[in-house]
Design a protein around this motif. Structure first.
Motif, PDB file in Angstrom:
ATOM      1  N   GLY B   4      42.570  56.768 -49.634  1.00  0.00           N
ATOM      2  CA  GLY B   4      41.068  57.494 -50.797  1.00  0.00           C
ATOM      3  C   GLY B   4      39.896  56.967 -49.757  1.00  0.00           C
ATOM      4  N   ALA B  23      36.946  52.013 -51.765  1.00  0.00           N
ATOM      5  CA  ALA B  23      36.700  52.469 -53.788  1.00  0.00           C
ATOM      6  C   ALA B  23      35.189  51.819 -54.277  1.00  0.00           C
ATOM      7  CB  ALA B  23      37.607  53.032 -54.110  1.00  0.00           C
ATOM      8  N   SER B  62      40.289  60.432 -46.069  1.00  0.00           N
ATOM      9  CA  SER B  62      39.805  61.792 -47.513  1.00  0.00           C
ATOM     10  C   SER B  62      38.760  62.804 -47.051  1.00  0.00           C
ATOM     11  CB  SER B  62      40.276  61.257 -49.023  1.00  0.00           C
ATOM     12  OG  SER B  62      41.335  60.616 -48.802  1.00  0.00           O
ATOM     13  N   ARG B 313      32.085  60.068 -50.583  1.00  0.00           N
ATOM     14  CA  ARG B 313      32.908  60.640 -52.228  1.00  0.00           C
ATOM     15  C   ARG B 313      32.862  61.166 -53.407  1.00  0.00           C
ATOM     16  NH1 ARG B 313      36.452  56.564 -52.746  1.00  0.00           N
ATOM     17  NH2 ARG B 313      35.687  55.752 -50.730  1.00  0.00           N
TER      18      ARG B 313
END
Lengths: 329, 329
Positions: B4, B23, B62, B313
């Motif tokens: 992530g 995150a 990612s 993101r």
């Protein structure tokens, strides 16, 4: 028959234009008034009189839209800064809704121009439009992502008061600034440029016209420029080049699909737009400069009035205008 | 653990900054490179190397977001005008998605700053924000009605190339214009002003520092201005006043809730912002001038990198970014 009529009112620095507009957007009754030099009470009275005249002639009116050359505070509905008209610090929409006893929508005059030209005019179908109206002053209007953009509290889109000459001459009216686009590319700037040029070259068509007692105005300059007078042409070219700097800024800031030039000065047409485009192509960044269309407004002097009428019709249709709306108490 | 992670990359005229962002929006690995003077191939290679370095250290990534100082053509994905970096006429996002084999989002570097400051920085909660980054050049970013505004085909928000002095000095890099805000209020303009001033007043802290062999740079000027040197202060004040003219234009055009000033030059803080605010309050129109906050960016040199990461993101989260998105073929 008159049922469903709206009135559009466009207030400029020198004159007011009002008309009744039907559902097909035809203007069926027009009136105009000179407003230069009036104080606030006199101006409000004259606006109300103009509306009453149309109402008396047309019959039932369902809503009225006003385009006025002010910034607003959308939180209070107040006209805040009025560079060329004495409407500062009044809740113009509330006042008019009560006085005329009907729903009223109020927007900046150049925003009304933008509504007209982007919905039914030269910028129809475009999503990103910057508009300048060149009259006594310079008004600005913006359509961004398909919506009229008015700023956080409706004080924006004043592109006429974008500084292009940081140490330039004082701006006019109530503007505290100097070197604004308005000070170098408005109708007032055109008259100033022509008066300087004709003083240097009096033995020309423009010089002779002044000797014959004609007043030095934008329309005279445009008339003689169109007929080929080099002094009048030179003045328009100077204004057009300065306008080109303003358009350069609009292209770099907004990357608009269309830049629309309206107001009285656009009567000069390509004499004004050709030097403006040339300057913009020389100075602006890609890709904006290569994709933008720089066009004369299609609706001429009635664009603001019709745009104000379109907003009034939105109110009747229950659509969100984003402008200031008031209903009679 | 690294699952992530995204990478944010901020490319400026002189250096590149990249970092892995988790995150919680913490930056867990940073790298930077000097890019000044590289040609296009060398620059692309260096960017790919920086990304590979972070990937090698962090593990699985990612998506990656790039902020680069270019205008774009959103119809083709091409970088069109790159004033201070050699990235003209390449589909940078497509190239990088293939080369790095992951989803890539590319935006103008100042737009990335704007995403960062408006979502988690000094302009958090504001709907209408204008941002200037003062570095080698001046970048611009816009948040209007809560959305990043990039222009019709992504060539807009170049407020650094807004003309404020129509007969001013030539702009720098690949800009064809002159008298741009960038030519009077960037880090380059600060160094120029200080070099002129110190030539007139060599017997000062700044003059002595240069005699000792220190290079005349923005950080040196800021350091000595903060310590009280009048020549360094004067240079920053000159730039601040010119910046104030640019902010005046932003206030009149956008009526923003917040104007954010970022980039290396904002290290001077109030020495820069106080004269800028003073000029804006003197020159701009109401109500815009009275309601706007003029603030230093909160995130400093990492704002662009973090904003690029926020856009990456968004891509992972399936949100519309409005920027250029590419996936590996």
């Amino acid at each position: 028959m008159a049922e469903g009529y709206v009135i559009g009112v466009d207030l400029g620095g020198t004159k007011l234009l009002a008309g009744a507009i039907d559902a097909d957007l035809s203007v069926i009754h027009r009136t105009n008034r000179l407003v230069y030099g009036l104080n606030q009470d006199e101006l409000v009275q004259m606006i109300a009189d103009a509306v009453d005249e149309i109402r008396a002639s047309v019959g039932e009116i369902s809503a009225i839209g006003f385009g006025i050359p002010c910034t607003f505070d959308s939180r209070t509905g107040m006209a805040v800064q009025a560079v060329n008209v004495p409407l500062k610090d009044i809740a113009f929409g509330e006042l008019m809704a009560d006085r005329l006893n009907m729903p009223v929508v109020v927007d900046n005059d150049a925003n009304c121009h933008t509504v007209c030209e982007s919905r039914i005019g030269i910028a129809q179908g475009a999503t990103d439009v910057a508009l300048l109206t060149l009259g006594t002053g310079i008004g600005g209007g913006l359509l961004l992502n398909g919506q009229v953009y008015r700023g956080w509290i409706m004080g924006g889109a004043e592109m006429g008061h974008m500084v292009v000459e940081m140490n330039g001459r004082p701006c006019q009216g109530n503007c505290p600034n100097w070197g604004c686009l308005e000070s170098v590319a408005s109708g007032s700037a055109l008259v100033r440029e022509a008066s300087l040029a004709v003083a240097r070259q009096p033995d020309t068509a423009l010089g002779h016209a002044l000797e014959e007692g004609r007043e030095l105005t934008g329309p005279l300059i445009t008339e003689l420029a169109t007929a080929g007078d080099p002094v009048a042409r030179g003045a328009i070219e100077t204004i057009g080049s300065a306008l080109g700097v303003g358009i350069t800024n609009l292209v770099n800031i907004f990357n608009p699909q269309v830049v629309v030039i309206g107001g009285g000065v656009i009567a000069a047409g390509e004499l004004l737009l050709a030097p403006a485009r040339e300057v913009m192509l020389e100075r602006a960044l890609a890709p904006g400069k290569d994709v933008v269309r720089v066009e004369a407004a299609r609706f001429g002097p009635e664009a603001g009035m019709i745009g104000a009428g379109l907003l009034a019709r939105d109110v009747l249709d229950g659509k969100t205008t984003g402008a200031i709306e008031n209903h009679p108490r």
